[in-house]
Design a protein around this motif. Structure first.
Motif, PDB file in Angstrom:
ATOM      1  N   TYR A   1      -4.976   0.060  -5.936  1.00  0.00           N
ATOM      2  CA  TYR A   1      -6.066  -0.897  -5.666  1.00  0.00           C
ATOM      3  C   TYR A   1      -7.082  -0.280  -4.704  1.00  0.00           C
ATOM      4  O   TYR A   1      -8.292  -0.367  -4.913  1.00  0.00           O
ATOM      5  CB  TYR A   1      -5.507  -2.189  -5.053  1.00  0.00           C
ATOM      6  N   ASP A   2      -6.561   0.333  -3.635  1.00  0.00           N
ATOM      7  CA  ASP A   2      -7.471   0.894  -2.625  1.00  0.00           C
ATOM      8  C   ASP A   2      -8.300   2.043  -3.207  1.00  0.00           C
ATOM      9  O   ASP A   2      -9.488   2.156  -2.928  1.00  0.00           O
ATOM     10  CB  ASP A   2      -6.670   1.377  -1.401  1.00  0.00           C
TER      11      ASP A   2
ATOM     12  N   PRO B   1      -7.736  -7.072  -1.735  1.00  0.00           N
ATOM     13  CA  PRO B   1      -8.341  -8.416  -1.703  1.00  0.00           C
ATOM     14  C   PRO B   1      -9.712  -8.443  -2.382  1.00  0.00           C
ATOM     15  O   PRO B   1     -10.069  -9.448  -3.004  1.00  0.00           O
ATOM     16  CB  PRO B   1      -8.480  -8.703  -0.207  1.00  0.00           C
TER      17      PRO B   1
ATOM     18  N   GLY C   1       0.812  -1.209   0.000  1.00  0.00           N
ATOM     19  CA  GLY C   1       0.000   0.000   0.000  1.00  0.00           C
ATOM     20  C   GLY C   1       0.848   1.263   0.000  1.00  0.00           C
ATOM     21  O   GLY C   1       0.417   2.315  -0.456  1.00  0.00           O
TER      22      GLY C   1
ATOM     23  N   ASP D   1      -9.172  -8.322  -6.161  1.00  0.00           N
ATOM     24  CA  ASP D   1      -8.529  -9.585  -6.546  1.00  0.00           C
ATOM     25  C   ASP D   1      -9.584 -10.691  -6.700  1.00  0.00           C
ATOM     26  O   ASP D   1      -9.600 -11.434  -7.686  1.00  0.00           O
ATOM     27  CB  ASP D   1      -7.510  -9.945  -5.442  1.00  0.00           C
TER      28      ASP D   1
ATOM     29  N   THR E   1       1.107  -9.182   4.127  1.00  0.00           N
ATOM     30  CA  THR E   1       0.782  -7.856   4.658  1.00  0.00           C
ATOM     31  C   THR E   1       1.636  -7.599   5.913  1.00  0.00           C
ATOM     32  O   THR E   1       2.373  -8.473   6.372  1.00  0.00           O
ATOM     33  CB  THR E   1      -0.722  -7.755   4.985  1.00  0.00           C
ATOM     34  N   ASP E   2       1.488  -6.401   6.458  1.00  0.00           N
ATOM     35  CA  ASP E   2       2.393  -5.984   7.530  1.00  0.00           C
ATOM     36  C   ASP E   2       2.361  -6.921   8.737  1.00  0.00           C
ATOM     37  O   ASP E   2       1.289  -7.308   9.210  1.00  0.00           O
ATOM     38  CB  ASP E   2       2.042  -4.555   7.975  1.00  0.00           C
TER      39      ASP E   2
HETATM   40  O1  KG4 Z   1       2.178  -4.568   3.082  1.00  0.00           O
HETATM   41  P1  KG4 Z   1       0.931  -3.899   3.488  1.00  0.00           P
HETATM   42  O2  KG4 Z   1       0.138  -4.530   4.603  1.00  0.00           O
HETATM   43  O3  KG4 Z   1       1.163  -2.423   3.927  1.00  0.00           O
HETATM   44  C1  KG4 Z   1       2.143  -1.567   3.441  1.00  0.00           C
HETATM   45  O4  KG4 Z   1       3.342  -1.705   3.815  1.00  0.00           O
HETATM   46  O5  KG4 Z   1       1.752  -0.700   2.638  1.00  0.00           O
HETATM   47  O6  KG4 Z   1       0.018  -3.773   2.176  1.00  0.00           O
HETATM   48  C2  KG4 Z   1      -1.307  -3.364   2.218  1.00  0.00           C
HETATM   49  C3  KG4 Z   1      -1.764  -3.211   0.785  1.00  0.00           C
HETATM   50  C4  KG4 Z   1      -3.147  -2.582   0.644  1.00  0.00           C
HETATM   51  O7  KG4 Z   1      -3.076  -1.535  -0.302  1.00  0.00           O
HETATM   52  C5  KG4 Z   1      -4.023  -3.725   0.139  1.00  0.00           C
HETATM   53  O8  KG4 Z   1      -5.096  -3.292  -0.681  1.00  0.00           O
HETATM   54  C6  KG4 Z   1      -3.016  -4.536  -0.640  1.00  0.00           C
HETATM   55  O9  KG4 Z   1      -1.832  -4.486   0.133  1.00  0.00           O
HETATM   56  N1  KG4 Z   1      -3.427  -5.942  -0.825  1.00  0.00           N
HETATM   57  C7  KG4 Z   1      -3.679  -6.499  -2.030  1.00  0.00           C
HETATM   58  C8  KG4 Z   1      -4.094  -7.826  -1.792  1.00  0.00           C
HETATM   59  N2  KG4 Z   1      -4.073  -8.040  -0.443  1.00  0.00           N
HETATM   60  C9  KG4 Z   1      -3.658  -6.869   0.137  1.00  0.00           C
HETATM   61  N3  KG4 Z   1      -3.588  -5.979  -3.274  1.00  0.00           N
HETATM   62  C10 KG4 Z   1      -3.924  -6.779  -4.306  1.00  0.00           C
HETATM   63  N4  KG4 Z   1      -4.342  -8.053  -4.152  1.00  0.00           N
HETATM   64  C11 KG4 Z   1      -4.437  -8.621  -2.925  1.00  0.00           C
HETATM   65  N5  KG4 Z   1      -4.839  -9.891  -2.802  1.00  0.00           N
END
Ligand code: KG4
Ligand code: ZN
Length: 378
Positions: free
Chosen positions: A201-202, A216, A172, A219, A342-343
């Motif tokens: 995406y968001d 998600p 993100g 997706d 994710t984080d």
């Molecule tokens: O790594 P993360 O938890 O946080 C950051 O370090 O930014 O990533 C969160 C991001 C969000 O924008 C969320 O929409 C995206 O990862 N995300 C996805 C999927 N699962 C989470 N984007 C596309 N497809 C997914 N399945």
């Protein structure tokens, strides 16, 4: 020299608070995750369709102590058993980072244990190395057969990326390509000039009136749609560039559903009334554009550095379209297990073991830093 984890039952307690997840984790010998507790704040931020920094820092304050307790309990150990305290101290939201960094410094000082500050983005890359108590990651074929998504592409049972590797962090907050000479020698070779892919995406999900986080949701929707329904733009930033740009794609989706605005009109804040099929087609076409760009940039980077493997981390590495597109890639490609996309704090605790072995500990005046390490693009 390639950094290696020494297996001597060393326990590192990791802390994550860079954005909107409060995490604590105990990792043994840099790879085995004994506990991984994450308190998500998604519900608090959902109505704003994005992270509100002030709300995030307040929630971290409330969560941090219970999360730490839970992670120690889950791991079956106590603070006295822990050998070092790791924390993601950059990059992120300053108010959020401060909570984790302060907790980590307090623990390290009061316990007299080493403090290890870790770059959150580098830790996302390292997340591919994490495994659970059993100590072995599943081989690619077995795992693919089981879930079709939680896939590790590797030639052996226990994936070790061959260096140099291309690293892609897509989340993100970040879309960045790296040359990995080893886990401690990480060079940035390309980054986004505007939105991160997860941010796109968001925002696209918000434009379509879908929930948050959008990744998600889109997706899942994309699986039912036609990826060729809409020919959204792929911004490649020139023939050689390893940089990314996703804001044009996001605007293209906006214009596609709302029409191109006239001179004096503003985009509507009301989500368009689209039927399920149309939504699925837009989601699939948008996802195809994102995945296409990511894969093409990975290929460019592989060629440029003569990579021997590819490592992908960050929230978007959970994306099924991306995983499917890289199936059968010419090199081994490694994704994290779903829990570590994710984080989370496990990735920082794991990487910290290598820092510790290399003598890279932090002083107790470690500061939270909002930006990533700047390394010149090669
Ligand atoms: O790594 P993360 O938890 O946080 C950051 O370090 O930014 O990533 C969160 C991001 C969000 O924008 C969320 O929409 C995206 O990862 N995300 C996805 C999927 N699962 C989470 N984007 C596309 N497809 C997914 N399945
Ligand atoms: Zn992240």
């Amino acid at each position: 020299m390639i950094a290696e984890v020494q297996a001597n039952h060393m326990l590192i307690l990791g802390i994550e608070s860079t954005c909107d997840e409060t995490g604590a984790s105990v990792v043994e010998d840099g790879r085995r995750v004994l506990s991984n507790v994450v308190a998500s704040q998604v519900d608090l931020h959902a109505k704003y369709r994005g992270v509100v920094p002030e709300i995030a820092s307040r929630a971290h304050i409330e969560n941090i102590l219970p999360i730490l307790r839970e992670s120690l309990d889950d791991a079956g150990c106590d603070l006295a058993d822990v050998d070092a305290i790791a924390v993601a101290y950059r990059p992120g939201l300053i108010g959020s980072l401060l909570i984790g960094v302060t907790a980590a410094k307090t623990l390290a000082w009061s316990l007299g244990k080493p403090l290890i500050g870790v770059d959150h983005v580098h830790a996302h890359l390292y997340s591919v190395m994490l495994t659970e108590r059993s100590g072995k990651r599943e081989a690619s074929s077995e795992k693919e057969g089981k879930t079709g998504t939680d896939t590790v592409f590797s030639s052996g049972d226990f994936f070790e990326p061959a260096f140099p590797a291309v690293g892609l962090v897509c989340s993100g907050g970040h879309t960045a390509l790296y040359r990995l000479n080893d886990w401690l020698d990480v060079q940035l070779i390309g980054t986004t000039i505007d939105d991160a892919v997860g941010e796109a995406y968001d925002k696209v999900a918000a434009i379509l009136g879908l929930g948050y986080p959008g990744g998600p949701i889109l997706d899942r929707l994309a699986e039912q749609g036609d990826a060729k329904a809409v020919d959204f733009p792929r911004s490649l930033m020139g023939r050689e560039s390893l940089d990314f740009s996703f804001s044009g794609l996001k605007t293209a989706v906006l214009y596609h559903v709302q029409g191109v605005p006239g001179k004096n009109s503003k985009p509507s804040r009301v989500a368009p009334d689209l039927d399920e099929n149309r939504l699925a087609d837009i989601a699939a076409s948008f996802q195809a554009a994102c995945v296409d760009v990511l894969v093409r940039k990975i290929k460019r980077a592989v060629k440029l550095i003569g990579a021997r493997s590819v490592v992908i981390g960050g929230g978007v590495s959970a994306n099924r379209g991306l995983r499917a597109a890289l199936r059968g890639f010419s090199l081994p490609v490694c994704f994290p297990k779903m829990a570590y996309c994710t984080d989370n704090a496990a990735m920082s605790a794991g990487l910290a073991q290598l820092y510790l072995a290399a003598g890279r500990t932090s002083a107790l005046d470690l500061d939270a830093v909002t930006y990533s390490q700047f390394v010149e693009t090669i």
